[in-house]
Structure formats: C-alpha cells, structure tokens
Scaffold this motif. Structure first.
Motif, PDB file in Angstrom:
ATOM      1  N   GLY A 114       0.413  -0.966   0.409  1.00 34.84           N
ATOM      2  CA  GLY A 114      -0.050   0.111   0.164  1.00 34.84           C
ATOM      3  C   GLY A 114       1.143   1.004   0.518  1.00 34.84           C
ATOM      4  N   LEU A 115       2.291   1.501   0.124  1.00 37.35           N
ATOM      5  CA  LEU A 115       2.609   2.213   0.378  1.00 37.35           C
ATOM      6  C   LEU A 115       3.166   3.448  -1.243  1.00 37.35           C
ATOM      7  N   GLY A 116       2.599   4.250  -1.666  1.00 32.66           N
ATOM      8  CA  GLY A 116       2.650   4.631  -2.687  1.00 32.66           C
ATOM      9  C   GLY A 116       4.613   4.840  -4.152  1.00 32.66           C
ATOM     10  N   GLY A 117       4.437   3.905  -5.024  1.00 34.64           N
ATOM     11  CA  GLY A 117       6.040   3.609  -5.407  1.00 34.64           C
ATOM     12  C   GLY A 117       6.405   1.950  -5.106  1.00 34.64           C
ATOM     13  N   VAL A 118       5.745   1.230  -4.445  1.00 29.29           N
ATOM     14  CA  VAL A 118       6.665   0.473  -4.207  1.00 29.29           C
ATOM     15  C   VAL A 118       5.256  -0.817  -4.993  1.00 29.29           C
ATOM     16  N   HIS A 119       5.673  -1.720  -5.518  1.00 33.00           N
ATOM     17  CA  HIS A 119       4.996  -2.411  -6.208  1.00 33.00           C
ATOM     18  C   HIS A 119       5.679  -4.203  -6.223  1.00 33.00           C
ATOM     19  N   VAL A 120       4.439  -5.217  -6.772  1.00 36.81           N
ATOM     20  CA  VAL A 120       4.763  -6.302  -6.867  1.00 36.81           C
ATOM     21  C   VAL A 120       4.468  -6.715  -7.537  1.00 36.81           C
ATOM     22  N   LEU A 121       5.209  -8.365  -8.927  1.00 32.51           N
ATOM     23  CA  LEU A 121       5.264  -8.425 -10.132  1.00 32.51           C
ATOM     24  C   LEU A 121       4.548  -9.907 -10.108  1.00 32.51           C
ATOM     25  N   ARG A 122       2.862  -9.704 -10.075  1.00 33.69           N
ATOM     26  CA  ARG A 122       2.198 -10.993 -10.275  1.00 33.69           C
ATOM     27  C   ARG A 122       1.031 -11.174 -10.762  1.00 33.69           C
ATOM     28  N   SER A 123       0.372  -9.677 -11.135  1.00 32.26           N
ATOM     29  CA  SER A 123      -0.512  -9.694 -11.921  1.00 32.26           C
ATOM     30  C   SER A 123      -0.517  -8.637 -13.722  1.00 32.26           C
ATOM     31  N   LEU A 124      -1.357  -9.094 -14.587  1.00 34.14           N
ATOM     32  CA  LEU A 124      -1.431  -7.949 -15.605  1.00 34.14           C
ATOM     33  C   LEU A 124      -1.511  -5.892 -14.681  1.00 34.14           C
ATOM     34  N   GLU A 125      -1.901  -6.437 -13.941  1.00 35.17           N
ATOM     35  CA  GLU A 125      -2.240  -5.037 -13.384  1.00 35.17           C
ATOM     36  C   GLU A 125      -1.002  -4.726 -13.156  1.00 35.17           C
ATOM     37  N   ASP A 126      -0.440  -5.245 -11.718  1.00 41.40           N
ATOM     38  CA  ASP A 126       0.530  -5.224 -11.423  1.00 41.40           C
ATOM     39  C   ASP A 126       1.417  -4.460 -12.581  1.00 41.40           C
ATOM     40  N   SER A 127       1.692  -5.395 -13.934  1.00 34.57           N
ATOM     41  CA  SER A 127       2.527  -5.452 -14.577  1.00 34.57           C
ATOM     42  C   SER A 127       2.594  -3.765 -15.289  1.00 34.57           C
ATOM     43  N   LEU A 128       1.053  -3.517 -15.361  1.00 35.07           N
ATOM     44  CA  LEU A 128       1.010  -2.434 -15.759  1.00 35.07           C
ATOM     45  C   LEU A 128       1.634  -1.054 -14.267  1.00 35.07           C
ATOM     46  N   ALA A 129       0.917  -1.100 -13.870  1.00 37.27           N
ATOM     47  CA  ALA A 129       0.899  -0.486 -12.497  1.00 37.27           C
ATOM     48  C   ALA A 129       2.792   0.432 -12.789  1.00 37.27           C
ATOM     49  N   LEU A 130       3.487  -1.095 -12.985  1.00 38.22           N
ATOM     50  CA  LEU A 130       4.961  -0.667 -12.472  1.00 38.22           C
ATOM     51  C   LEU A 130       5.437   0.339 -14.153  1.00 38.22           C
ATOM     52  N   ARG A 131       4.794  -0.002 -15.108  1.00 39.64           N
ATOM     53  CA  ARG A 131       5.244   0.436 -15.937  1.00 39.64           C
ATOM     54  C   ARG A 131       5.106   1.697 -16.256  1.00 39.64           C
ATOM     55  N   SER A 132       3.645   2.303 -15.826  1.00 40.81           N
ATOM     56  CA  SER A 132       3.481   3.748 -16.004  1.00 40.81           C
ATOM     57  C   SER A 132       4.268   4.247 -14.771  1.00 40.81           C
TER      58      SER A 132
END
Length: 399
Positions: free
Chosen positions: A122-140
């Motif tokens: 939930g901390l802004g700018g922190v990502h994991v990568l498992r789902s399609l939404e995760d990938s798109l959020a990180l790309r953004s």
C-alpha cells in the motif's frame, strides 16, 4: 475407473487452462467449470516482466487463447470470483459472491501470491509483479524516468532490472545472494549474469539484505540495507519470492505445507488434485516432495492430471525446465543445478558467450544450462533424463 461427470478447476491460470484443454483432447465430454479470481481470461505471466512491462506488447497479447478458442472448449469460465473455502469431503467450493460449486473432481490451480516486504503493502511507489495490473502499474511509474531499486536477485528481479534498463531507467538491484540468480543457475552462470547486468548499466548491491524502506508522505523514497545505507528510490519492486495461494483451503481437510501436498499422481484427496505453482507432489524419481514455479511445469502438470482424472495411473516425474530472457541473452535450464556441482562446457565457447554447460553431482548429470544456444541445450536434455533415471534405478537397488 469411470470418468467423473463434472470437473471444477479452481484457478483460470496456465495450469488450469492446460488441464481443461487436455481433458477435451482426451475426449472428455462431461461438464467443466473454471473459477478465476481475476477478471481476465487466462493469460501468460512470463511476458509481464518483459514484453508487457517494456510496452513491446499490448496487454491483450498476453492472453493465452482467443475468445473463440476458449469458447470451443465448451467450459463455463467464471471470472472475478475468488474461491474462499473448500469442503474436501463433499467436493464443494464456496466463492466470495456466495456461489456454491460442487463437482465430481476438483483441480486446484490457484498458483502463488507475491511476497511483500513487511509493512510495505500500500506504500506509494512500491510494487510486486504477479498480475497484469501489477505490470501496467509498474510500467506507469517507470515512464517518469524513475530511479528504480529492485529488491531480489532471482529470476523475476533480474528480468525486471533488465527490462527497466532497456527503458532508460536508473536501476539498482539488491539482495543477499552474491550474483543474479545464484540460487537458480549456480556460481559460474550467475557471475556471467552479473557482468551482463553491469555492462548494461545495472548497479549491483548484492550480498547484503534489505531491512526496510524509507518514505515521505506515504510514498517510498529509499531502500535501507542491512549496512544501514539508504539507496534513493522513486520506485521499488519487491521480488523476493512467492507464497502458495492456499489460505482459502484452511479447514478443508487437505494437507497444506508449502503448497497443497499430493501423491505422485498429484492427488491431494479423493477426487481432488493440484497443479502448477500451488502443487507440492511426491516426485518418485527424487523420492521427495517438490514444488516447481515455472511456466513449463504448469502446462505439463495440468495435462498429466487430466490423464489421471480420466483413469491413467502414471506418476508425474518431469524434468524441470525454465528459461529467462535478459538483454540479448537467453538462458535455459533443464533439470537442477546444485551450487557445488561439477561443471563441464559440452557445446560452444564460454568466452564467446554461446555455450551449453552440463552439471553433475556424485557422477550423475542433474542439469544442463544453455546460454544463447536454444537448440543445442534442448538436445542435451536427454542427458538429464538419463541421469534422473539412473539415480532412480540406483535408489531402488540400494546401490
């Protein structure tokens, strides 16, 4: 053994889809229901850290099958409704929207969920990568010229670091191992990967752990190492492994220990099976329980379980296989590479960065690794099969 009248696959994943397709290929005519927790039709996960993250692929291209192909399977696909409980005795699954689904055979294909650093979800700018939404959020986040810190030096962390660098992002990789993918490919190949990443501008801060993140106003600002040094970061990817998605199975009566524990036929209980990343089954050639997190196993195990459901009585004894694409390098591994294995270059040239390495332990070939030699390493897979068979035969005779 009579075929079941109905099959419920819990998980609209690669493993779940493979199970459905194999059932239909084997002329199964009963009812099939597929229950997925995501809103998407089955899609492929390996491209999420590469083609989708880089923007080379539109997200829709990650779909495993067209709508027409899925329709042709004559299965009821239910999306966006996670399973919340299972009664193994009655083979009944309850969902988040209060559906109650019962079937003669249930296949658990719920995969894994990403592991977070404690207190960082939930901390802004922190990502994991498992789902399609995760990938798109990180790309953004990466499109803003971000300083990215990748926490984790395994396959996923290494792929994310490589992809981010191709986008021009400033990347630092941190983790406790001495080199990228050291646990997966052993010292020799991981040192080559370290050189590859450094040559392409990735900063490596390996051999030390991460103790936490720093933040301001709810957004990450840095990664604090065990040395108390703080690495500045506009975005952080946490790639420190995954946890089998078995929470919903608590109280089901199934044995849950680092996955759904199964016999050598991937059977967890009467009429209940597990496939893919969530399955931990008895591998007869190794004589122990194993769980594999790779795309190839998901497909192969789904097909094997479909056979068992329809009456086959063969143990599932695969040779593990995974691959990774980083920068201009494709690494492929068949079998298992032990850190203390004997290494022999059997094809190509190490200095030319095109080779096949063979790994042996106690005189038995356990794995082969190809570095930009896909055809040749595939041909050497038989060495691993022979070694695995020889080790199994030896264990039976007590030699």
């Amino acid at each position: 053994m009579a075929s079941p009248d109905s099959v419920l696959v819990v998980g609209a994943s690669a493993a779940g889809l493979s199970t459905v397709e194999a059932l239909r290929r084997k002329d199964y005519t009963g009812t099939i229901t597929v229950l997925g927790d995501e809103l998407h039709a089955p899609y492929d996960r390996p491209p999420l850290s590469k083609q989708v993250l880089s923007g080379a692929w539109d997200p829709g291209r990650a779909a495993l099958r067209t709508d027409e192909a899925l329709s042709g399977l004559d299965a009821d696909f239910v999306y966006g409704d996670p399973a919340v409980s299972l009664d193994a005795a009655t083979r009944t699954v309850h969902t988040a929207t209060n559906r109650e689904l019962t079937a003669d055979a249930i296949v658990i294909a719920t995969g894994v969920r990403a592991r977070w650093l404690p207190g960082t979800e939930g901390l802004g700018g922190v990502h994991v990568l498992r789902s399609l939404e995760d990938s798109l959020a990180l790309r953004s986040d990466l499109q803003a010229g971000t300083r990215l810190v990748v926490v984790g030096e395994g396959v996923l962390g290494s792929e994310i670091a490589a992809t981010a660098r191709t986008l021009g992002v400033e990347v630092t990789m941190v983790g406790p191992q001495p080199a990228p993918m050291a646990l997966q490919v052993g010292p020799m190949a991981s040192e080559l990967l370290a050189t590859l990443h450094q040559d392409n501008g990735v900063r490596l801060r390996l051999g030390t752990g991460v103790v936490g993140l720093t933040e301001t106003d709810g957004r990450v600002t840095g990664v604090r190492l065990a040395t108390d040094e703080v690495l500045p970061a506009d975005a952080v990817v946490v790639a420190i492994g995954a946890i089998p998605a078995t929470d919903w199975l608590a109280g089901s009566g199934l044995r849950l220990e680092n996955g759904v524990v199964c016999d050598s036929r991937c059977r967890a209980a009467d009429g209940i099976y597990a496939v893919g990343d969530v399955a931990r089954w008895h591998h007869e050639h190794f004589g122990e329980l194993i769980r594999l997190e790779n795309r190839t196993n998901a497909t192969d195990q789904g097909a094997a379980v479909a056979g068992v459901i329809l009456g086959d009585d063969e143990p599932y004894v695969p040779v593990s296989y995974f691959w990774t694409d980083q920068f201009d390098v494709k690494v492929q591994v068949h079998g298992i590479i032990h850190a203390d294995a004997e290494v022999e270059i059997v094809e190509g040239d190490l200095s030319a960065r095109r080779f096949v390495a063979r790994y042996s332990k106690d005189g038995v070939v356990t794995g082969v690794l190809g570095w930009n030699m896909p055809k040749q390493v595939r041909q050497r897979r038989q060495d691993v099969i022979d070694g695995q068979s020889a080790a199994f035969a030896s264990s039976l005779t007590g030699a």
